[in-house]
Design a protein around this motif. Structure first.
Motif, PDB file in Angstrom:
ATOM      1  N   UNK A   1     -23.783   7.306   0.646  1.00  0.00           N
ATOM      2  CA  UNK A   1     -23.391   6.170  -0.196  1.00  0.00           C
ATOM      3  C   UNK A   1     -24.596   5.475  -0.787  1.00  0.00           C
TER       4      UNK A   1
ATOM      5  N   UNK B   1     -15.723   7.678  -3.304  1.00  0.00           N
ATOM      6  CA  UNK B   1     -16.459   7.490  -4.558  1.00  0.00           C
ATOM      7  C   UNK B   1     -15.556   7.618  -5.783  1.00  0.00           C
ATOM      8  N   UNK B   2     -14.475   8.368  -5.650  1.00  0.00           N
ATOM      9  CA  UNK B   2     -13.538   8.533  -6.765  1.00  0.00           C
ATOM     10  C   UNK B   2     -12.380   7.533  -6.685  1.00  0.00           C
ATOM     11  N   UNK B   3     -12.439   6.683  -5.667  1.00  0.00           N
ATOM     12  CA  UNK B   3     -11.370   5.722  -5.389  1.00  0.00           C
ATOM     13  C   UNK B   3     -10.015   6.396  -5.215  1.00  0.00           C
TER      14      UNK B   3
ATOM     15  N   UNK C   1       1.788   3.215  -2.263  1.00  0.00           N
ATOM     16  CA  UNK C   1       1.289   4.357  -3.038  1.00  0.00           C
ATOM     17  C   UNK C   1       0.239   5.131  -2.254  1.00  0.00           C
ATOM     18  N   UNK C   2      -0.583   4.401  -1.476  1.00  0.00           N
ATOM     19  CA  UNK C   2      -1.587   5.087  -0.663  1.00  0.00           C
ATOM     20  C   UNK C   2      -0.920   5.846   0.485  1.00  0.00           C
TER      21      UNK C   2
ATOM     22  N   UNK D   1       0.829  -1.204   0.000  1.00  0.00           N
ATOM     23  CA  UNK D   1       0.000   0.000   0.000  1.00  0.00           C
ATOM     24  C   UNK D   1       0.868   1.259   0.000  1.00  0.00           C
TER      25      UNK D   1
ATOM     26  N   UNK E   1     -10.279   1.325   6.366  1.00  0.00           N
ATOM     27  CA  UNK E   1     -11.727   1.108   6.474  1.00  0.00           C
ATOM     28  C   UNK E   1     -12.211   0.204   5.339  1.00  0.00           C
ATOM     29  N   UNK E   2     -11.722   0.466   4.113  1.00  0.00           N
ATOM     30  CA  UNK E   2     -12.139  -0.352   2.964  1.00  0.00           C
ATOM     31  C   UNK E   2     -11.651  -1.785   3.120  1.00  0.00           C
ATOM     32  N   UNK E   3     -10.431  -1.951   3.682  1.00  0.00           N
ATOM     33  CA  UNK E   3      -9.902  -3.295   3.859  1.00  0.00           C
ATOM     34  C   UNK E   3     -10.738  -4.099   4.837  1.00  0.00           C
TER      35      UNK E   3
ATOM     36  N   UNK F   1     -13.528  -5.609   2.973  1.00  0.00           N
ATOM     37  CA  UNK F   1     -13.208  -6.139   1.657  1.00  0.00           C
ATOM     38  C   UNK F   1     -13.664  -7.593   1.524  1.00  0.00           C
TER      39      UNK F   1
ATOM     40  N   UNK G   1      -7.673   6.999  -2.329  1.00  0.00           N
ATOM     41  CA  UNK G   1      -7.571   6.498  -0.969  1.00  0.00           C
ATOM     42  C   UNK G   1      -6.483   7.220  -0.193  1.00  0.00           C
TER      43      UNK G   1
END
Lengths: 487, 317
Positions: free
Chosen positions: A458, A190-192, A42-43, A40, A201-203, A206, A194
């Motif tokens: 959402x 919404x635009x991805x 890059x994030x 991760x 949170x997304x993980x 997942x 991160x």
């Protein structure tokens, strides 16, 4: 060290150990997933770049506004206008930016929208924190003029004394931006686009991850590492008496200050108002408040958030009050709680999940309450730290023959009432619209209003989300009533 | 003192609900407004029953349920989302409770595996169009979306998040090959997170065309949005969104009652009002929807296809 202080010290160390448990749990779970954290990168870079840029932007604007305020002799009401922006919860500002851009027919990429929302929300904070340091600058400016140092050369005189304040305030802003979940959740997800808190949170949710909690913990660890340098920079904010302003204020400066405050408020508020009040397709007036308040999720969220915010603010203030007569313990605990306030909330949230998932506390509002207590205690302690004259009054009461207990009860605590009220007015709105911790820790039947608004957004219920956002913004302005308090 | 007492009462009220008799937990991907309306109607007929709802995209709902099952502490009494494969998996493990399909007139082909899980209303993936934004001729077939005239006007939801989108991906890959999505990518197809968010953006003119669910488009159109549904001539994709009662439910009779309520005339009319095709024969039809639909049976994409899709569009997760 005297023998009598030893038990107290041991108790304090034990308490520190217990309080640090969530972080230790996070650390131990994260160690097995360092490879995923590495993936991760890059994030992490995104988080670092956005927070740094945001810090520089807010710091620059805050400095400019502080300067304009000094030159223009900005009064309380104009200052209040600027501060309004800070009292609107960050994720509501995020929604405001979303809708305002749509209203203006602009389409900002996720990262720019996040930066804009952060700037709108955190610039007033930068201004407030920088102002004391700027006030002390005026005398140096006058001295410089007397000595014939004018124009650009003045920077060389004025900058060095400002540097410590800039570093400290910059560190605080960086920590706030790095840990902010609400704005990137509204504008980035919404635009991805991160950042680490939203990716963690997304993980957690997942469907393809073999060990969601482990991966999220590793991201939490990464977040902690990024926070570390600023944490080391951190010093308690300077709240000193302000130096005097210019004797003849420059009205242009005041105008600029007012123009910025108004523009910022418009950018955050205009879209929300339009979305909440008007049908987006027909343009007719059709307020969405009643629909929003009729949603069971919103009602439950409001009830839970109200009770949680009440309980968290009252309990933390009570604890701080009870410890106020013992300055050693008070300072030590404050230091501990500061950590949970300054560190990104994602770390605390994940740590609590790891620690408490096997217990019946998990998936109830009680785990939320615990998280709120840990997160907001620092603010209660800060609020009650002010008011140094209380000690003198208590001492005077002691001289008049009152026992220590009665002296505090009859003299000390009543004198602290304004500080306690100020603390309440700061903590309550923050806890009411809390979203970082509750997004991680909520469960069906234990939602908070922040989670409800995010859910509505959402779920495409834009108008209902905007309506609740406006209500939260209104509650958020409560601390303006207590301006004399903790600022 | 009085204040403290009433505060304590509030606490008991708020936190005691979990212990109250007659509580149901529903995990669903059903759109928030719709699930609220259904729960309200159910509670009107069953006063005193508390229904807790966890709502998110199918992907998140399944992830949450998987995690809870692994931890040995699954919560929902009822599950309802657009992932028929996962329903089959749960049913195969004996984790779904059989509810005999004894509602008169119910088309039995929608009671899967003899009543382990049910279809209670039908929805289709279609092409939605913003009638103000689209100046060109409207598409008739799925394949038409790859035409250069629609370049940069297209969007679909994220199949990692939306179960319906996963079914669009699986079904159209099966029919037209994965090359179809490569062509759409070359034509500037944008990926939004969810159907509701995509439909909001479509309604506000950010896109002109979308591969999305039909009922949501009708809901926005009813509010005045310049939207229309196009049922492609080569078939709209029937999205299975079954509901079932879990074997671990602590309140199976109440859960069963909720399921049967969804087949009652009240709930079926509510579905039609909200743009879905009710499953019961006598129920009203949704307004502005075609009487007959050429339907493709929907199948979700497999792991490999999803991974290819994620690589093609640079999606994370």
């Amino acid at each position: 060290m005297s023998r009598s202080r030893l038990p107290g010290l041991v108790a304090l160390m034990a308490l520190a150990g217990v309080l640090a448990l969530p972080l230790l749990a996070l650390l131990s779970r994260a160690l097995g997933h360092l490879a995923e954290a590495g993936e991760a990168w890059d994030v992490a870079l995104n988080s670092l770049a956005l927070s740094t840029l945001g810090t520089l932007l807010t710091l620059g604007l805050g400095l400019a506004l502080g300067w304009a305020a000094l030159l223009g002799g900005v009064g309380r009401s104009l200052e209040g206008l600027l501060l309004l922006g800070y009292f609107i919860p960050p994720f509501v500002t995020g929604m405001g930016v979303l809708f305002s851009m749509e209203l203006l027919g602009l389409r900002l990429p996720g990262a720019l929208a996040i930066l804009l929302a952060w700037t709108l929300h955190y610039t007033p904070l930068a201004y407030v924190l920088l102002k004391p340091a700027l006030g002390n600058l005026l005398p140096s400016l006058r001295v410089a003029r007397v000595h014939g140092v004018l124009g650009g050369k003045r920077v060389r005189v004025l900058f060095p004394p400002l540097l410590p304040a800039l570093l400290a305030v910059g560190g605080a802003l960086y920590l706030a931006l790095l840990g902010n979940f609400g704005v990137p959740a509204v504008l980035g997800l919404p635009d991805r686009v991160y950042v680490l808190p939203t990716l963690a949170y997304a993980r957690l949710t997942s469907p393809v991850s073999p060990d969601p909690l482990g991966e999220a913990s590793a991201l939490g660890l990464l977040l902690g590492l990024l926070a570390l340098p600023a944490l080391l920079l951190h010093r308690p904010p300077q709240v000193e008496a302000l130096g005097e302003g210019f004797t003849i204020p420059y009205p242009v400066s005041r105008l600029l200050f007012g123009a910025y405050a108004l523009l910022a408020l418009l950018l955050a508020g205009m879209g929300l108002l339009k979305e909440a009040l008007f049908n987006p397709y027909t343009g007719s007036l059709q307020p969405a408040f009643s629909e929003a308040l009729a949603m069971p999720l919103v009602r439950q969220g409001l009830l839970h958030s109200f009770l949680l915010a009440m309980a968290a603010s009252l309990a933390t203030l009570l604890l701080a009050l009870l410890l106020r007569p013992f300055p050693g313990a008070f300072r030590a605990l404050r230091g501990l709680f500061d950590l949970y306030y300054l560190l990104p909330g994602t770390l605390l949230g994940l740590g609590l999940i790891l620690l408490l998932a096997p217990t019946p506390l998990y998936a109830t509002v009680w785990i939320l309450l615990l998280a709120y207590l840990l997160n907001f205690a620092s603010l209660a302690f800060r609020a009650l730290e002010a008011g140094a004259r209380v000690e003198a009054q208590v001492a005077a009461a002691r001289v008049h023959g009152l026992s220590p207990f009665r002296a505090w009860l009859r003299v000390g605590f009543p004198l602290l009432r304004p500080q306690a009220l100020g603390g309440f007015l700061v903590i309550f709105p923050l806890a009411l619209s809390e979203i970082t911790l509750s997004a991680l820790l909520y469960a069906p039947g234990a939602e908070t209003i922040g989670v409800a608004v995010l859910g509505a957004l959402n779920g495409g219920l834009y108008r209902e989300a905007a309506a609740i956002g406006l209500l939260l913004a209104l509650v958020g302005t409560l601390p303006l009533l207590a301006r004399r308090g903790p600022w | 003192m009085k204040g403290i007492k009433s505060l304590a009462a509030w606490f008991l009220l708020a936190f005691g609900f979990g212990l109250a008799q007659g509580s149901l937990t529903l995990y669903t991907s059903e759109v928030l407004g719709d699930v609220n309306a259904l729960v309200e109607a159910f509670r009107k007929e069953n006063p005193g029953v508390e229904v807790k709802v966890f709502r998110s995209g199918t992907g998140e709902v399944v992830a949450k349920l998987r995690a809870e099952l692994e931890a040995g502490n699954p919560q929902p009494d009822l599950i309802w989302f657009a992932n028929p494969e996962y329903f089959r998996e749960l049913s195969g493990k004996g984790l779904l409770r059989r509810v005999p399909p004894t509602v008169p007139g119910y088309p039995v082909q929608y009671a899967y595996e003899g009543g382990r899980y049910y279809e209670v209303r039908l929805l289709y993936n279609v092409i939605a169009v913003n009638t103000q934004r689209l100046r060109e001729e409207r598409p008739r077939l799925w394949r038409d979306l790859a035409r250069p005239a629609y370049r940069g006007l297209l969007a679909m939801p994220d199949p990692n998040f939306s179960g319906a989108a996963l079914i669009t991906l699986g079904t159209l890959t099966g029919r037209l090959g994965f090359g179809y999505f490569e062509a759409l990518r070359a034509n500037g197809l944008a990926i939004e997170q969810s159907n509701p968010v995509l439909q909001q953006k479509l309604a506000r003119g950010e896109y002109a065309l979308a591969l999305t669910t039909d009922f949501g488009v009708r809901q926005e159109a009813a509010k005045g949005a310049p939207l229309a549904t196009l049922y492609p001539q080569d078939g709209a994709i029937l999205v299975p969104t079954p509901i079932g009662v879990t074997s671990w439910s602590r309140n199976p009779t109440l859960a069963e009652r909720f399921l049967r309520f969804l087949l009652s005339p009240t709930a079926q009319a509510l579905f039609a009002e909200r743009g879905y095709y009710p499953v019961m024969p006598g129920a009203p039809r949704p307004k502005g929807a075609p009487e007959r639909v050429v339907a493709l049976p929907g199948t979700p994409a497999d792991e490999g296809t999803l991974r290819r899709f994620n690589e093609l569009f640079g999606l994370r997760r």
